[in-house]
Design a protein around this motif. Sequence first.
Motif, PDB file in Angstrom:
ATOM      1  N   SER A  75       0.877  -1.172   0.000  1.00 39.80           N
ATOM      2  CA  SER A  75       0.000   0.000   0.000  1.00 39.80           C
ATOM      3  C   SER A  75       0.913   1.221   0.000  1.00 39.80           C
ATOM      4  CB  SER A  75      -0.924  -0.003   1.224  1.00 39.80           C
ATOM      5  OG  SER A  75      -0.224   0.377   2.386  1.00 39.80           O
ATOM      6  N   PRO A  76       0.364   2.407  -0.190  1.00 41.06           N
ATOM      7  CA  PRO A  76       1.233   3.591  -0.205  1.00 41.06           C
ATOM      8  C   PRO A  76       2.063   3.784   1.061  1.00 41.06           C
ATOM      9  CG  PRO A  76      -0.911   4.140  -1.099  1.00 41.06           C
ATOM     10  CD  PRO A  76      -1.022   2.739  -0.547  1.00 41.06           C
ATOM     11  N   SER A  77       1.595   3.280   2.199  1.00 41.04           N
ATOM     12  CA  SER A  77       2.314   3.507   3.453  1.00 41.04           C
ATOM     13  C   SER A  77       2.895   2.252   4.093  1.00 41.04           C
ATOM     14  CB  SER A  77       1.393   4.195   4.461  1.00 41.04           C
ATOM     15  OG  SER A  77       0.305   3.362   4.776  1.00 41.04           O
ATOM     16  N   VAL A  78       2.723   1.097   3.446  1.00 42.44           N
ATOM     17  CA  VAL A  78       3.199  -0.153   4.055  1.00 42.44           C
ATOM     18  C   VAL A  78       4.014  -0.968   3.056  1.00 42.44           C
ATOM     19  CG1 VAL A  78       2.509  -2.349   5.113  1.00 42.44           C
ATOM     20  CG2 VAL A  78       1.239  -0.257   5.653  1.00 42.44           C
ATOM     21  N   ALA A  79       5.231  -1.300   3.470  1.00 41.85           N
ATOM     22  CA  ALA A  79       6.101  -2.201   2.709  1.00 41.85           C
ATOM     23  C   ALA A  79       6.538  -3.306   3.663  1.00 41.85           C
ATOM     24  CB  ALA A  79       7.311  -1.442   2.169  1.00 41.85           C
ATOM     25  N   LEU A  80       6.369  -4.544   3.226  1.00 41.25           N
ATOM     26  CA  LEU A  80       6.619  -5.680   4.107  1.00 41.25           C
ATOM     27  C   LEU A  80       7.829  -6.498   3.670  1.00 41.25           C
ATOM     28  CD1 LEU A  80       2.953  -6.988   4.514  1.00 41.25           C
ATOM     29  CD2 LEU A  80       4.231  -5.490   6.078  1.00 41.25           C
TER      30      LEU A  80
END
Length: 153
Positions: free
Chosen positions: A115-120
Amino acid sequence: MMWVRIDNRLVHGQIIETWLPYTHAKHIIVANDAVAGDDLQQQIMSLAIPQSVSCSFCSVEDLNEKIPAMTSGNGSTIILFSSCADVRRALDSGFRFDTVNIGNIHYGPGKKQISPSVALSSDDESCLHYFKGQGIELDFRCVPNDPVQVRFL
């Protein structure tokens, strides 16, 4: 009510301007080992918090034990963690919750932007699968008025 959030920025404008009003929280707990041992960072974070909201800092391991004393049992509480791994450590130490809001995890090498604010990272993904296996709902939102995303794979 407890609102558990993963946000690598911990206390910042979105927490103060959107999540405090949304949750009606009267307490913020920052569960982070580095901040728990750093008075200067605690003072800086505390400056952003309205006087009507109390703020406490503790290590991840001590969270479950210290929650009653830090919240006085009155009002909602936002509990901030900087990483999935810290939330898992708290869970493994006895801290219980039904939902975790994944609000902000910065992009970095080897991470997948979901998502625009989450990188896993793969470790983050494993951790989130573990939470789901424990019956914990995953709530992917940067701010309260974002649509709730509950799938990440």
